[in-house]
Write an enzyme that holds these catalytic residues in place. Structure first.
Site, PDB file in Angstrom:
ATOM      1  N   ASP A 249       0.921  -1.281   0.013  1.00 53.43           N
ATOM      2  CA  ASP A 249       0.020  -0.111   0.028  1.00 53.43           C
ATOM      3  C   ASP A 249       1.003   1.180   0.020  1.00 53.43           C
ATOM      4  OD1 ASP A 249      -2.464  -1.524  -0.019  1.00 53.43           O
ATOM      5  OD2 ASP A 249      -2.392  -1.418   2.275  1.00 53.43           O
TER       6      ASP A 249
ATOM      7  N   ASP B 245      -6.871  -1.144  -4.968  1.00 52.93           N
ATOM      8  CA  ASP B 245      -8.060  -0.893  -3.920  1.00 52.93           C
ATOM      9  C   ASP B 245      -9.001   0.280  -4.679  1.00 52.93           C
ATOM     10  OD1 ASP B 245      -7.050  -2.489  -2.116  1.00 52.93           O
ATOM     11  OD2 ASP B 245      -5.959  -0.756  -1.027  1.00 52.93           O
TER      12      ASP B 245
END
EC number: 3.4.23.36
Length: 151
Positions: free
Chosen positions: A110, A128
């Site tokens: 991330d 995402d």
């Protein structure tokens, strides 16, 4: 088929951005893009969205595989391009994170990090984003485009 190309492009975009982050930002480091708002932060998530199900790899991988198969089925079953595009985004994002869960034992990469005043939004990635935008498009399709056949 164009949707296979789109899915591959979504996965490639996700994996390329993660590769760039891993190669150029040390784990835990933060690069300010817009002070007090947007940062590139190299982080790992061993769970799902917002860090739920930490260390849930052995549940998340098979669930993602099953759901991905279902999404492929629905992409081929429906002829509406908007619907298929929405599902392609969701699938591309799901596969991007699945690749990380399978091949990166330290978690999904991330790096998109936003702060709004005192609120720090959970760090996320391009995959995402594809899942969320695809889901929003699917909701739009369901609410405003889809018409059930009247018999």
């Amino acid at each position: 088929m164009i949707f296979i190309v789109l899915i591959a492009a979504f996965v490639a975009a996700d994996q390329l951005t993660k590769y760039i982050v891993v190669r150029n930002i040390e784990f835990g480091d933060k690069i300010s893009v817009i002070d007090n708002f947007f940062y590139l932060t190299h982080w790992r998530n061993t769970g799902a969205a917002w860090g739920i199900m930490q260390n849930g790899r052995y549940i998340l991988v098979p669930v993602t595989v099953v759901l991905s198969i279902l999404i492929v089925y629905f992409i081929f079953k429906n002829s509406n391009k908007f619907y298929r595009f929405s599902l392609s985004m969701i699938l591309g994002g799901a596969l991007g994170n699945l690749i990380d869960r399978v091949f990166r034992t330290d978690g999904v990469v991330d790096f998109l990090d936003f702060q709004f005043g005192n609120y720090h939004f959970p760090v996320f990635n391009v995959a995402d984003t594809f899942v969320v935008v695809g889901t929003l498009l699917l909701a739009y399709y369901t609410l405003f485009i889809y018409k059930e056949d009247k018999k």
